[in-house]
Design a protein around this motif. Structure first.
Motif, PDB file in Angstrom:
ATOM      1  N   LEU A 180       0.823  -1.208   0.000  1.00 42.85           N
ATOM      2  CA  LEU A 180       0.000   0.000   0.000  1.00 42.85           C
ATOM      3  C   LEU A 180       0.859   1.260   0.000  1.00 42.85           C
ATOM      4  CD1 LEU A 180      -2.794   1.329   0.207  1.00 42.85           C
ATOM      5  CD2 LEU A 180      -2.622   1.110   2.690  1.00 42.85           C
ATOM      6  N   THR A 181       1.871   1.289   0.852  1.00 46.34           N
ATOM      7  CA  THR A 181       2.714   2.479   0.932  1.00 46.34           C
ATOM      8  C   THR A 181       3.549   2.667  -0.328  1.00 46.34           C
ATOM      9  OG1 THR A 181       4.391   1.160   2.117  1.00 46.34           O
ATOM     10  CG2 THR A 181       2.841   2.424   3.437  1.00 46.34           C
ATOM     11  N   MET A 182       3.940   1.574  -0.975  1.00 48.41           N
ATOM     12  CA  MET A 182       4.698   1.704  -2.213  1.00 48.41           C
ATOM     13  C   MET A 182       3.828   2.310  -3.305  1.00 48.41           C
ATOM     14  SD  MET A 182       6.782  -1.113  -4.477  1.00 48.41           S
ATOM     15  CE  MET A 182       5.293  -1.783  -5.194  1.00 48.41           C
ATOM     16  N   MET A 183       2.569   1.917  -3.369  1.00 47.94           N
ATOM     17  CA  MET A 183       1.662   2.483  -4.367  1.00 47.94           C
ATOM     18  C   MET A 183       1.451   3.970  -4.116  1.00 47.94           C
ATOM     19  SD  MET A 183      -1.257  -0.414  -5.130  1.00 47.94           S
ATOM     20  CE  MET A 183      -1.739  -0.597  -3.410  1.00 47.94           C
ATOM     21  N   ILE A 184       1.259   4.344  -2.857  1.00 44.01           N
ATOM     22  CA  ILE A 184       1.059   5.759  -2.523  1.00 44.01           C
ATOM     23  C   ILE A 184       2.298   6.566  -2.869  1.00 44.01           C
ATOM     24  CG2 ILE A 184       0.657   7.382  -0.634  1.00 44.01           C
ATOM     25  CD1 ILE A 184      -1.029   5.244   0.715  1.00 44.01           C
ATOM     26  N   GLY A 185       3.478   6.035  -2.512  1.00 44.30           N
ATOM     27  CA  GLY A 185       4.722   6.748  -2.792  1.00 44.30           C
ATOM     28  C   GLY A 185       4.952   6.942  -4.281  1.00 44.30           C
ATOM     29  N   LEU A 186       4.700   5.895  -5.084  1.00 45.54           N
ATOM     30  CA  LEU A 186       4.888   6.022  -6.527  1.00 45.54           C
ATOM     31  C   LEU A 186       3.894   7.008  -7.133  1.00 45.54           C
ATOM     32  CD1 LEU A 186       5.527   2.296  -7.539  1.00 45.54           C
ATOM     33  CD2 LEU A 186       7.196   4.141  -7.324  1.00 45.54           C
ATOM     34  N   ALA A 187       2.656   7.005  -6.601  1.00 41.89           N
ATOM     35  CA  ALA A 187       1.649   7.944  -7.112  1.00 41.89           C
ATOM     36  C   ALA A 187       2.059   9.386  -6.844  1.00 41.89           C
ATOM     37  CB  ALA A 187       0.292   7.647  -6.475  1.00 41.89           C
ATOM     38  N   LEU A 188       2.560   9.651  -5.642  1.00 38.32           N
ATOM     39  CA  LEU A 188       2.991  11.016  -5.315  1.00 38.32           C
ATOM     40  C   LEU A 188       4.173  11.451  -6.167  1.00 38.32           C
ATOM     41  CD1 LEU A 188       2.709  10.996  -1.402  1.00 38.32           C
ATOM     42  CD2 LEU A 188       1.224  12.171  -3.028  1.00 38.32           C
ATOM     43  N   ARG A 189       5.073  10.517  -6.458  1.00 40.22           N
ATOM     44  CA  ARG A 189       6.244  10.869  -7.269  1.00 40.22           C
ATOM     45  C   ARG A 189       5.876  11.071  -8.734  1.00 40.22           C
ATOM     46  NH1 ARG A 189      11.194   9.896  -4.735  1.00 40.22           N
ATOM     47  NH2 ARG A 189      11.037   8.843  -2.703  1.00 40.22           N
ATOM     48  N   PHE A 190       4.813  10.418  -9.200  1.00 39.79           N
ATOM     49  CA  PHE A 190       4.430  10.534 -10.598  1.00 39.79           C
ATOM     50  C   PHE A 190       3.635  11.809 -10.879  1.00 39.79           C
ATOM     51  CE2 PHE A 190       5.661   6.204 -11.561  1.00 39.79           C
ATOM     52  CZ  PHE A 190       5.889   6.242 -12.928  1.00 39.79           C
ATOM     53  N   ILE A 191       2.995  12.394  -9.867  1.00 46.18           N
ATOM     54  CA  ILE A 191       2.143  13.566 -10.099  1.00 46.18           C
ATOM     55  C   ILE A 191       2.915  14.732 -10.728  1.00 46.18           C
ATOM     56  CG2 ILE A 191       0.795  15.362  -8.941  1.00 46.18           C
ATOM     57  CD1 ILE A 191      -0.288  13.200  -7.082  1.00 46.18           C
ATOM     58  N   LEU A 234      -6.079  15.811 -24.776  1.00 46.95           N
ATOM     59  CA  LEU A 234      -4.818  15.794 -24.036  1.00 46.95           C
ATOM     60  C   LEU A 234      -4.710  14.558 -23.154  1.00 46.95           C
ATOM     61  CD1 LEU A 234      -2.237  17.414 -23.190  1.00 46.95           C
ATOM     62  CD2 LEU A 234      -3.635  18.439 -21.387  1.00 46.95           C
ATOM     63  N   LEU A 235      -5.861  13.990 -22.746  1.00 45.89           N
ATOM     64  CA  LEU A 235      -5.851  12.850 -21.830  1.00 45.89           C
ATOM     65  C   LEU A 235      -5.176  11.630 -22.454  1.00 45.89           C
ATOM     66  CD1 LEU A 235      -9.432  13.059 -20.265  1.00 45.89           C
ATOM     67  CD2 LEU A 235      -7.264  13.690 -19.203  1.00 45.89           C
ATOM     68  N   VAL A 236      -5.377  11.423 -23.761  1.00 41.80           N
ATOM     69  CA  VAL A 236      -4.842  10.213 -24.409  1.00 41.80           C
ATOM     70  C   VAL A 236      -3.316  10.161 -24.348  1.00 41.80           C
ATOM     71  CG1 VAL A 236      -4.721   8.902 -26.551  1.00 41.80           C
ATOM     72  CG2 VAL A 236      -6.868  10.001 -25.877  1.00 41.80           C
ATOM     73  N   PRO A 237      -2.594  11.179 -24.799  1.00 44.78           N
ATOM     74  CA  PRO A 237      -1.124  11.093 -24.709  1.00 44.78           C
ATOM     75  C   PRO A 237      -0.608  11.096 -23.277  1.00 44.78           C
ATOM     76  CG  PRO A 237      -1.795  13.271 -25.466  1.00 44.78           C
ATOM     77  CD  PRO A 237      -3.021  12.412 -25.500  1.00 44.78           C
ATOM     78  N   VAL A 238      -1.293  11.801 -22.369  1.00 44.55           N
ATOM     79  CA  VAL A 238      -0.836  11.829 -20.978  1.00 44.55           C
ATOM     80  C   VAL A 238      -0.995  10.458 -20.340  1.00 44.55           C
ATOM     81  CG1 VAL A 238      -1.317  12.772 -18.691  1.00 44.55           C
ATOM     82  CG2 VAL A 238      -1.219  14.294 -20.651  1.00 44.55           C
ATOM     83  N   ILE A 239      -2.138   9.809 -20.554  1.00 51.12           N
ATOM     84  CA  ILE A 239      -2.370   8.481 -19.973  1.00 51.12           C
ATOM     85  C   ILE A 239      -1.419   7.464 -20.601  1.00 51.12           C
ATOM     86  CG2 ILE A 239      -4.038   6.600 -19.772  1.00 51.12           C
ATOM     87  CD1 ILE A 239      -6.232   8.694 -19.564  1.00 51.12           C
ATOM     88  N   THR A 240      -1.223   7.559 -21.907  1.00 49.78           N
ATOM     89  CA  THR A 240      -0.290   6.650 -22.576  1.00 49.78           C
ATOM     90  C   THR A 240       1.122   6.795 -22.021  1.00 49.78           C
ATOM     91  OG1 THR A 240      -1.620   6.771 -24.602  1.00 49.78           O
ATOM     92  CG2 THR A 240       0.637   5.952 -24.802  1.00 49.78           C
ATOM     93  N   SER A 241       1.536   8.041 -21.821  1.00 54.02           N
ATOM     94  CA  SER A 241       2.864   8.287 -21.269  1.00 54.02           C
ATOM     95  C   SER A 241       2.977   7.761 -19.842  1.00 54.02           C
ATOM     96  CB  SER A 241       3.158   9.787 -21.298  1.00 54.02           C
ATOM     97  OG  SER A 241       4.387  10.071 -20.673  1.00 54.02           O
ATOM     98  N   ALA A 242       1.900   7.904 -19.057  1.00 51.05           N
ATOM     99  CA  ALA A 242       1.926   7.417 -17.676  1.00 51.05           C
ATOM    100  C   ALA A 242       2.071   5.901 -17.632  1.00 51.05           C
ATOM    101  CB  ALA A 242       0.652   7.859 -16.950  1.00 51.05           C
ATOM    102  N   PHE A 243       1.333   5.193 -18.502  1.00 49.45           N
ATOM    103  CA  PHE A 243       1.452   3.731 -18.549  1.00 49.45           C
ATOM    104  C   PHE A 243       2.846   3.308 -19.028  1.00 49.45           C
ATOM    105  CE2 PHE A 243      -3.268   3.580 -18.529  1.00 49.45           C
ATOM    106  CZ  PHE A 243      -3.426   2.607 -17.563  1.00 49.45           C
TER     107      PHE A 243
END
Length: 263
Positions: A157-168, A204-213
């Motif tokens: 759980l904490t790893m998911m939260i940490g990665l989410a905060l770093r990706f924002i 804009l959502l399509v390239p941003v989501i693709t880049s995130a994945f």
């Protein structure tokens, strides 16, 4: 520091709050949430305001950063105020236009709800301002460790939260790059009408989501190449230490909660 987005950003000033154990700060924020819910009078809200400002000033972080942390929710606060103002029919009618009446109770409850939310957002941002993501994850894992007996896995759980905060911040920067690339091709967001702005943001959502994945996949490959395995036994570079200052920090919130409940 990118001032457009303060979520998940730590601001090091060397204050006494920065030196506290992450677990005590998380506990303090949970107690603060309970205090907000217990505040039902203007006297209690005034006391809470003085307490909140003093603690925020003690971090040596300018108050403008705390205020900026609430800026993304300004439209939600306005919506809450309007709903409360129009739905509550208590007290003296201040304005009457035909069948529509604006009551004193609605204005009072709407303002009270907005102030509550403002305090909650600005003060709880102290947690991320004074704690690095690594220590925050470690503190959250320490608080959730007793739930291992119930089948919960805090490290995941904490790893998911940490990665989410770093990706924002990364996703925000990439969205700005895409917007500038579209503007260079003649699609400037500032010059388009409102309807076209909505269509452009959807595209804009399509390239941003693709880049995130794609970044998430690269991160998985990188972690696997370095031998990372979930649930494997591992040691900590930094160890959390609960001291006297941490106990006093939590006691402060308990005292404040009792004072607010009395008022």
């Amino acid at each position: 520091m990118n001032e457009r987005l303060l979520l998940g950003r730590s601001i090091e000033t060397g204050s006494w709050v920065h030196k506290l154990d992450a677990r005590s700060k998380i506990t303090g924020m949970l107690l603060y949430l309970a205090i907000i819910l217990l505040s039902h009078s203007w006297a209690a809200m005034g006391l809470l305001a003085v307490f909140s400002v003093l603690v925020m000033l003690s971090t040596r972080i300018p108050l403008k950063y705390y205020i900026k942390s609430a800026k993304p929710l300004r439209f939600l606060m306005l919506f809450i105020f309007i709903v409360q103002m129009l739905s509550v029919k208590e007290g003296e009618a201040w304005l009457t236009l035909g069948s529509f009446s604006l009551y004193e109770g609605g204005l009072r409850l709407g303002a009270f709800s907005v102030i509550r939310m403002l305090f909650l957002v600005t003060f709880t941002s102290l947690l991320t301002f004074t704690t690095t993501p690594g220590k925050l994850n470690q503190g959250l894992e320490g608080i959730l460790s007793p739930f291992r007996k119930l089948g919960l896995k805090p490290d995941r759980l904490t790893m998911m939260i940490g990665l989410a905060l770093r990706f924002i911040p990364t996703i925000l920067d990439e969205s700005q790059i895409i917007l500038k690339a579209q503007a260079s091709r003649g699609a400037d967001l500032k010059e388009l009408p409102l309807k076209e702005k909505g269509r452009m943001l959807v595209s804009l959502l399509v390239p941003v989501i693709t880049s995130a994945f794609r970044r998430a996949q690269d991160l998985v490959y990188s972690m696997e190449a370095r031998g990372f395995r979930m649930d494997a036994p591992r040691t900590r570079y930094h160890r959390l230490r609960w001291g006297t200052a941490d106990t006093l920090f939590v006691v402060m919130f308990i005292i404040m909660g009792v004072a607010v409940a009395v008022l």
